[in-house]
Motif scaffolding. Structure first.
Motif, PDB file in Angstrom:
ATOM      1  N   ALA A  97      13.980  -1.074  -0.671  1.00 22.66           N
ATOM      2  CA  ALA A  97      14.249  -1.496   0.709  1.00 22.66           C
ATOM      3  C   ALA A  97      13.259  -0.882   1.681  1.00 22.66           C
ATOM      4  CB  ALA A  97      15.682  -1.137   1.102  1.00 22.66           C
ATOM      5  N   LEU A  98      11.997  -1.149   1.447  1.00 25.34           N
ATOM      6  CA  LEU A  98      10.939  -0.568   2.270  1.00 25.34           C
ATOM      7  C   LEU A  98      10.756  -1.397   3.548  1.00 25.34           C
ATOM      8  CD1 LEU A  98       8.675   1.573   2.437  1.00 25.34           C
ATOM      9  CD2 LEU A  98       7.169  -0.080   1.332  1.00 25.34           C
ATOM     10  N   ALA A  99      10.753  -0.696   4.698  1.00 22.81           N
ATOM     11  CA  ALA A  99      10.571  -1.378   5.985  1.00 22.81           C
ATOM     12  C   ALA A  99       9.206  -1.016   6.571  1.00 22.81           C
ATOM     13  CB  ALA A  99      11.674  -0.976   6.956  1.00 22.81           C
ATOM     14  N   ASP A 100       8.557  -2.012   7.142  1.00 23.99           N
ATOM     15  CA  ASP A 100       7.300  -1.764   7.843  1.00 23.99           C
ATOM     16  C   ASP A 100       7.604  -0.930   9.093  1.00 23.99           C
ATOM     17  OD1 ASP A 100       4.342  -2.868   8.229  1.00 23.99           O
ATOM     18  OD2 ASP A 100       5.326  -2.916  10.176  1.00 23.99           O
ATOM     19  N   GLY A 130       0.827  -1.208   0.000  1.00 25.07           N
ATOM     20  CA  GLY A 130       0.000   0.000   0.000  1.00 25.07           C
ATOM     21  C   GLY A 130       0.856   1.251   0.000  1.00 25.07           C
ATOM     22  N   TYR A 131       1.887   1.252   0.867  1.00 28.34           N
ATOM     23  CA  TYR A 131       2.766   2.415   0.970  1.00 28.34           C
ATOM     24  C   TYR A 131       3.470   2.673  -0.361  1.00 28.34           C
ATOM     25  CZ  TYR A 131       6.117   5.695   2.934  1.00 28.34           C
ATOM     26  OH  TYR A 131       6.847   6.829   3.202  1.00 28.34           O
ATOM     27  N   ALA A 132       3.985   1.598  -0.968  1.00 31.22           N
ATOM     28  CA  ALA A 132       4.707   1.742  -2.239  1.00 31.22           C
ATOM     29  C   ALA A 132       3.774   2.296  -3.318  1.00 31.22           C
ATOM     30  CB  ALA A 132       5.277   0.390  -2.662  1.00 31.22           C
ATOM     31  N   MET A 133       2.528   1.806  -3.354  1.00 39.80           N
ATOM     32  CA  MET A 133       1.601   2.255  -4.380  1.00 39.80           C
ATOM     33  C   MET A 133       1.233   3.722  -4.171  1.00 39.80           C
ATOM     34  SD  MET A 133       0.649   1.470  -7.092  1.00 39.80           S
ATOM     35  CE  MET A 133      -0.120   0.373  -8.180  1.00 39.80           C
ATOM     36  N   GLY A 134       1.133   4.170  -2.936  1.00 42.07           N
ATOM     37  CA  GLY A 134       0.833   5.578  -2.661  1.00 42.07           C
ATOM     38  C   GLY A 134       1.887   6.489  -3.266  1.00 42.07           C
ATOM     39  N   GLU A 135       3.161   6.080  -3.132  1.00 40.72           N
ATOM     40  CA  GLU A 135       4.261   6.869  -3.716  1.00 40.72           C
ATOM     41  C   GLU A 135       4.141   6.927  -5.222  1.00 40.72           C
ATOM     42  OE1 GLU A 135       8.047   6.303  -0.681  1.00 40.72           O
ATOM     43  OE2 GLU A 135       7.932   5.056  -2.455  1.00 40.72           O
ATOM     44  N   VAL A 136       3.893   5.745  -5.822  1.00 40.93           N
ATOM     45  CA  VAL A 136       3.818   5.673  -7.282  1.00 40.93           C
ATOM     46  C   VAL A 136       2.697   6.573  -7.802  1.00 40.93           C
ATOM     47  CG1 VAL A 136       3.228   4.163  -9.223  1.00 40.93           C
ATOM     48  CG2 VAL A 136       4.780   3.358  -7.431  1.00 40.93           C
ATOM     49  N   GLN A 150      -2.088  -1.895 -12.982  1.00 44.76           N
ATOM     50  CA  GLN A 150      -0.822  -1.776 -12.266  1.00 44.76           C
ATOM     51  C   GLN A 150      -1.027  -2.024 -10.779  1.00 44.76           C
ATOM     52  OE1 GLN A 150       1.234   1.846 -13.395  1.00 44.76           O
ATOM     53  NE2 GLN A 150       2.003   0.773 -15.203  1.00 44.76           N
ATOM     54  N   THR A 151      -0.196  -2.896 -10.230  1.00 45.97           N
ATOM     55  CA  THR A 151      -0.302  -3.236  -8.818  1.00 45.97           C
ATOM     56  C   THR A 151       1.096  -3.251  -8.201  1.00 45.97           C
ATOM     57  OG1 THR A 151      -0.106  -5.589  -9.351  1.00 45.97           O
ATOM     58  CG2 THR A 151      -2.334  -4.699  -9.153  1.00 45.97           C
ATOM     59  N   ALA A 152       1.132  -3.245  -6.866  1.00 39.80           N
ATOM     60  CA  ALA A 152       2.416  -3.255  -6.164  1.00 39.80           C
ATOM     61  C   ALA A 152       2.532  -4.502  -5.303  1.00 39.80           C
ATOM     62  CB  ALA A 152       2.542  -2.010  -5.294  1.00 39.80           C
ATOM     63  N   LEU A 153       3.693  -5.157  -5.394  1.00 40.72           N
ATOM     64  CA  LEU A 153       3.939  -6.336  -4.570  1.00 40.72           C
ATOM     65  C   LEU A 153       5.451  -6.586  -4.473  1.00 40.72           C
ATOM     66  CD1 LEU A 153       1.914  -8.300  -3.162  1.00 40.72           C
ATOM     67  CD2 LEU A 153       2.471  -9.960  -4.901  1.00 40.72           C
ATOM     68  N   LYS A 166      -2.413   5.504   2.282  1.00 37.61           N
ATOM     69  CA  LYS A 166      -2.674   6.884   2.707  1.00 37.61           C
ATOM     70  C   LYS A 166      -1.421   7.540   3.283  1.00 37.61           C
ATOM     71  CE  LYS A 166      -7.463   7.315   4.092  1.00 37.61           C
ATOM     72  NZ  LYS A 166      -8.352   7.150   5.248  1.00 37.61           N
ATOM     73  N   ASP A 167      -0.649   6.770   4.053  1.00 40.27           N
ATOM     74  CA  ASP A 167       0.563   7.313   4.674  1.00 40.27           C
ATOM     75  C   ASP A 167       1.445   7.992   3.632  1.00 40.27           C
ATOM     76  OD1 ASP A 167      -0.195   6.534   7.146  1.00 40.27           O
ATOM     77  OD2 ASP A 167       1.321   4.959   7.411  1.00 40.27           O
ATOM     78  N   SER A 168       1.686   7.288   2.515  1.00 35.98           N
ATOM     79  CA  SER A 168       2.607   7.857   1.531  1.00 35.98           C
ATOM     80  C   SER A 168       1.903   8.798   0.558  1.00 35.98           C
ATOM     81  CB  SER A 168       3.324   6.747   0.771  1.00 35.98           C
ATOM     82  OG  SER A 168       2.397   5.987   0.048  1.00 35.98           O
ATOM     83  N   PHE A 169       0.653   8.485   0.216  1.00 37.12           N
ATOM     84  CA  PHE A 169      -0.056   9.294  -0.773  1.00 37.12           C
ATOM     85  C   PHE A 169      -0.292  10.708  -0.243  1.00 37.12           C
ATOM     86  CE2 PHE A 169      -4.088  10.421  -3.108  1.00 37.12           C
ATOM     87  CZ  PHE A 169      -3.528  10.464  -4.370  1.00 37.12           C
TER      88      PHE A 169
END
Lengths: 289, 392
Positions: B381-384, B153-159, B273-276, B186-189
């Motif tokens: 290198a995304l960390a929770d 979710g976080y990665a997709m918000g950035e994209v 497009q999806t993030a995983l 939401k955090d990143s978007f």
């Protein structure tokens, strides 16, 4: 919500309500008229959906032939099941009916897993019905959903006609009130019930096949519709075909507008509605005469 | 009980007599790995893939990790949280396993983590993305080889923010996995200047989307972010397309929207497009080797993200056991070794955080035919955030 959105939501509600009625119709017959608590109803629906997936290649992908073949197989299945299992249940108490039909759920799920596997499958609607109609400024509406609604209305009318206007319907209604009396009048009630049961299974299977292109096909799909079907039948009044129809539409509207207006509570609204209606009318909206 | 006592005596003796004796005693006894995975129900295929992946790595190592033979015990978790505590207790108490591997369903995994924490049993979670497992419930003996729901979710918000999308609507099931995925988005978007104008949701596992699709059409956002999986994902994508929204309001999601579902979605997902943390056509030699080994070992099975997660769970266990010479009781050393290691996964190299969740690249993928082809690294290198974990 502006007027056009409101009208589209009404269409959604109507269409969902009709779909619910289609799915609950078989249960109205078996639970409402024969008085058997049939938890396996959801399994028949699931079997229908998987038939739409598995039978299609055998008839060259022809959607309508698949429907016909599926219904024929369903009638046979229903007839055999009634003969082998359900005919022993009429005089037993409800707990035994629940136990046996619950057992059938497990058997059908396992058979499904062995025969077809556990994957999710999509079904394409037939080409003629695959199009969409423009609706509002950016939305479109799939023609197939309207087709299913139409089929549902046809089936509802047909069932209503058979039950209230034909001799067969009269015998079935009489049998649901007093089995022994009907039997003593020289009517083969055993055979009659077998036919009604087979019809109930066939309608549930048909519902599954018709719903498959909309809902897609996946393990456990039957259990999802089972509870809402019971809600429809109970709200409508046990044994009332007309009642189930209006109950399904009512739930369609409550669910659709509930999701939009009070999303936090949308999961419970149908059940709250059921509780309120039972407080007001303990026998449901239309008690069967 | 008696056996355990004997084992303790043996350990004590080995401590007194020197390491050579210990190594000798350890050599003779295989390590018991208990799989607690779904063997029936919706997640059967996922459970099989995880088990296959795990066994593939072990057999590549000659059936041994840390010098000790690996033995397997299995229990079907039925994806039923109500049975989870009994099932894991059965593995630990009557089967006497040294390590538990499981599971797919987050509710079941949370119950497993609780028991593992109390009994100090080594637990490797090969899928379930609930943040709590490496958050408030984290423990030195609990590891996850997959992801947290928050990460894609976080990665997709950035994209999406980078694509210039300003107003978004989110839609998901109202349950933990959906909520956590939306939270990550939401955090990143919002941090990158986007605005979420409405959160739509429906009760799990309801799949009647029509009312909410009408709502989306009325709101007219720039894009939609969604978390759905399995049958719900198939139906949502098909309904979204049928409602005519696909071309007008772009749809983005966590990878499960199109993972293992593309065939059923029958072309309606094309271009999504999806993030995983895994994708098809990753250009790394490890992935190529893994895929061909998997296809040779398991005929007719396509390697997927779940197989990778199982494979990596075995890798992590192997790293830990190598550091302790196959001694599962030295949990602190085992954990330290895993935390220090760089795991050479088919998904690309990753490390393990102090809370024991992978710190990994999240890929942006695009659905093409039957594959989710990698487009780029969405978040490196995304960390929770591991909120609530005392270990970090």
């Amino acid at each position: 919500m502006d007027l056009s959105t409101f009208l589209i939501q009404c269409l959604n509600a109507l269409q969902y309500g009709l779909l619910l009625y289609l799915v609950a119709m078989g249960l109205t017959l078996i639970f409402g008229i024969m008085g058997v608590i049939n938890l396996a109803h959801g399994s028949f629906y699931m079997i229908g959906a998987y038939m739409a997936f598995a039978l299609a290649p055998m008839v060259g992908g022809n959607f309508y032939l698949t429907l016909i073949l599926g219904v024929v197989l369903a009638v046979v299945l229903g007839y055999v099941l009634e003969w082998a299992f359900f005919s022993y249940l009429y005089d037993r108490d409800h707990l035994q009916q629940v136990l046996m039909t619950y057992g059938l759920i497990l058997v059908f799920e396992e058979l499904r897993s062995i025969l077809v596997g556990d994957d999710v499958h999509g079904i394409q609607p037939p080409e003629l019905l695959a199009g969409t109609l423009p609706l509002g400024d950016i939305m479109t509406y799939p023609v197939y959903r309207l087709f299913v609604s139409g089929m549902c209305i046809l089936l509802a009318l047909g069932m209503y006609y058979v039950f209230s206007r034909t001799r067969l319907g009269m015998m079935i209604r009489a049998g649901s009130v007093n089995r022994e009396m009907v039997q003593s009048l020289g009517i083969d009630i055993q055979f009659l019930y077998r036919v009604v049961f087979a019809a109930g299974v066939a309608i549930a299977v048909l519902a599954g096949m018709l719903a498959a292109p909309i809902s897609s096909v996946y393990p456990g799909m039957g259990n999802q519709v089972l509870i809402i079907c019971f809600v429809v039948v109970v709200i409508g009044g046990i044994g009332s075909i007309r009642g189930a129809f209006f109950a399904a539409l009512l739930i369609g509207f409550v669910d659709t507008f509930g999701k939009v207006l009070v999303p936090e509570a949308s999961g419970v609204l149908a059940y709250v509605l059921m509780a309120l209606i039972l407080l007001w009318k303990p026998n449901g909206l239309f008690k069967a005469g | 009980m008696k056996y355990k006592q004997m084992f303790r005596v043996a350990l004590l003796a080995s401590a007194l007599l020197g390491a050579s004796l210990s190594a000798y005693a350890e050599d003779n006894k295989p390590i018991k790995v208990g799989f607690m995975l779904p063997a029936t129900g919706t997640y059967t295929a996922l459970g099989n893939a995880i088990e296959n992946g795990f066994k593939l790595y072990v057999s590549e190592q000659g059936g041994k990790l840390g010098g000790r033979t690996i033995e397997y015990v299995k229990v079907d978790d039925e994806s039923d949280p109500a049975k989870a505590t009994d099932n894991i207790n059965k593995l630990i108490k009557s089967d006497k396993v040294d390590v538990v591997v499981g599971t797919v369903h987050s509710g079941v995994a949370a119950a497993m983590a609780k028991v593992a924490k109390e009994t100090k049993t080594l637990l490797f979670v090969p899928n379930a993305g609930a943040q709590a497992i490496t958050g408030p419930m984290c423990a030195p003996n609990i590891f996850r080889s997959s992801f947290s729901n928050w990460q894609p979710g976080y990665a997709m918000g950035e994209v999406m923010a980078k694509k210039g999308i300003k107003k978004a609507v989110t839609i998901t099931w109202k349950y933990a996995a959906g909520d956590e995925s939306i939270k990550g988005f939401k955090d990143s978007f919002t941090k990158n200047g986007g605005e979420v104008i409405k959160d739509l949701n429906l009760p799990f596992p309801n799949v009647e989307f029509q009312a909410l699709l009408t709502e989306i059409a009325a709101l007219k956002p720039d894009a939609v972010y969604t978390f759905f999986a399995g049958g719900g994902a198939v139906k949502f994508v098909k309904d979204y397309k049928a409602a005519g929204l696909m071309d007008k309001i772009p749809l983005y999601g966590a990878g499960f929207l199109t993972d293992g579902t593309l065939e059923a979605q029958g072309g309606d997902a094309e271009g999504l497009q999806t993030a995983l943390h895994y994708a098809d056509k990753l250009d790394n030699p490890k992935d190529k080797a893994f895929r061909s080994a998997y296809e040779t070992a398991y005929k007719d099975m396509v390697p997927d993200v779940y197989a990778v997660q199982g494979y990596d769970a075995a890798q992590m266990l192997g790293i830990g056991l190598a550091a302790t010479n196959g001694d599962v009781s030295k949990q602190a050393e085992l954990a330290a070794a895993i935390e220090k290691a760089e795991i050479d996964s088919p998904r690309g190299k990753f490390t393990i955080s102090k809370a024991h969740n992978p710190v990994q690249d999240i890929y942006l993928r695009e659905a093409k035919g039957k594959e989710n082809v990698v487009v780029e690294v969405a978040s490196k290198a995304l960390a929770d955030p591991a909120t609530g974990c005392p270990l970090k």
